[in-house]
Structures are given as structure tokens and as C-alpha cells.
Design a protein around this motif. Sequence first.
Motif: not given
Lengths: 160, 160
Positions: B122-129
Motif C-alpha cells: 500500500d505504501d509503495l502504491l501510494a508513493s508511486a501513484g
Amino acid sequence: MKRSTDPFAHPLSRLALEVFRLNGALIAAGDGLVAPLGLTSARWQVMGAVAQSPEPLPTVQLARNMGLTRQSVQRVVDDLAAQGLVAFAANPHHKRAKLVQLTEEGKDVFARALALWTPLADDLLASAGERAVAEAIVLIERLRARLGADGNHPDPGSTP
Amino acid sequence: MKRSTDPFAHPLSRLALEVFRLNGALIAAGDGLVAPLGLTSARWQVMGAVAQSPEPLPTVQLARNMGLTRQSVQRVVDDLAAQGLVAFAANPHHKRAKLVQLTEEGKDVFARALALWTPLADDLLASAGERAVAEAIVLIERLRARLGADGNHPDPGSTP
DNA sequence: TCCATATTGACAGCTCACTGTCATTTTGAC
DNA sequence: GTCAAAATGACAGTGAGCTGTCAATATGGA
């Protein structure tokens, strides 16, 4: 088809799987490409790191540039040296850390590998679109920065 | 700084290097994540392939789904079986090709691995868009299709 | 039915990453 | 100048992918 818990529904899971697969496909394609030259993907990459530098570098520096551990790179460098594609030059600043440089044969082989790779790279670039590739590079850099902090862990305290 | 020939100027070369690095970073992160559960990235992935299927599959089928060779997957499956995380069930259609399924302990361990992974994903997804990730997945699929045709080469003619 | 072919598992051996450890050399604080 | 700390190379061992080969099992055509 029951899929009450489908852990692969997460976009990051799917992206990770695709990255694993593309990694394998790239290595396989590279191996096939440079096999006629007596190279592997890993050796070709190390030669690239050597060729890219304007001056000879010690193994440790090559490893840092490539984001790998010095042990991995050292082994490949030794293989390349045994093949006569790279040679070691004395390092005026460090007696043990010899400098790695391409031999004449190494330069020739690397040039031929580049000549094989360029058409394929052009084809892939055209197929995917320059802009999409550029955006993917940015995305991947961002993910890796978020994941690994620096990307590799140079020897933490040895011999404590 | 002379760089008459800079083979890494090509966008595809840079993308390939980034993919190699992200691949390594993902595996390292995964290893760290599931190490407390006695897992590695590879074992976790194989467990994922088993868990994802609604019914038990033979090793060969798992390998195909994952884009790997049956030998690689077989070795990991044997490791998982030795750990008691998967078990083999008789295959009514094939005496030798036993079916792989998660044990109760395997299901539990996999669920705990998922619980560790989800926040990071989730964190990576939010970070990358989300959009960038979705576009990257499409790009990678396209590149891999262009590169490897099918992605893996199941046993070509053996015993000729 | 019978036999060639394909499929699958098992085993051996390779490459390429990794970690961990040790000896040697360089560097820097004192 | 001396000695601890860091850096580097060398070596051993591990995990995970690959290819190649062989035996056992299914499959399908003659």
C-alpha cells in the motif's frame, strides 16, 4: 472459481511479478544475444560498467556503480580476466585494489555486443514508446528508493 | 571526460538496468519481510501460486503459471514440503504428477506473510501513484511479450 | 493391442546473486 | 610514530534460477 483471498489482486503484487518475469526475460535475451561472443549477461554488464568509466576502476567501485556486492562483481571480473577481456593495472593509490580495464580484445568484443544489442533495444523502444519507457524508469527509481533506501548494503561492520 | 561511445545512453539500456536493480531490491525486501516466518521470497512466491489456484496443481502447472522452469519450482516445492508448509495429494489423472496443496500450517504462514506485505505494498502504491503503476504493468507486459514471445520455453524435444 | 511420442519427476551440474569470515592494506586519530 | 578502524580482496558456503539427461507414466495413432 472461489477467490475469497486473492493476494495477487494488489497492483504492487502484480507489478512485482511482472518485474520478476521481465528480469528473467531480459537476462535470457541478453544471454542468447552475446553467447556467440563467449559472454553472458552478467559478464557483459560488468564489461559495460568498465567501459562506461573514463578511467580504470577497482572492483569495489564497479560494484558500487552497478548496485551489486563487491564479491559478486569480483568473481565475474576474475572470469573476464581469465578470458583475456579485462586486465588489471597497478593502482598508484592502493597496492591491493588493482584497477580493472578492458583489453584490446575486450574492447572489440564489447563493441560487437553493442552492435547486437542496439537494434533490439531500438525495436523495443519503438514498440513501447519513448515516453512510456521514460516514465517507467522514473517509477522504478522511485520504488527502489522507497524500498531499499540506498539500494545495496556495502559491508557493514566486518571483524568486530 | 571522454565518452565517445556511451552504450548506457539508450533508454532501453537504462530501463534494463533499473529493472535489474528493482528485481534485486524486491527480492531483498521480500526476504527480509518473510524471514521471521522461515520463508524466502522464492518460497513465498511458490506458496502464492499454490494459494492462488482454486484447486491443487502439479508442479509443472505451477511452473507454467509462474513463468519458471519445472525444475526450479520442484526444488522449492520440495523445500516447502520438508518444512511442512505444502503437502502432496494423489493425482487421479496421473500417478507420478502429485498435486501440491497448502497444509493448514502453510495457509497460516501464508496469511501472516500477506499481512506483512500488504502495508508495504500500500505504501509503495501510494508513493508511486496507482495510475503510474498500472501503466508500468502494461509496459512491462508489452516488453516481455516482444522479448520472449511466450516467456518461457517448456522442455523442447527431450529423448530424441 | 502395441509402440512412438509427450509429459512429468528426479538428479547432476552450471551461473550468478547473496552472506559471512579472514588477512592485508590504507587511513586517520592520538 | 603507533595503533585502531575502515577498506579491499580472497575464500567458503547458500539460495535460486538455468540446462541437460534419464526413468517412469500417459497419450494417441497404426
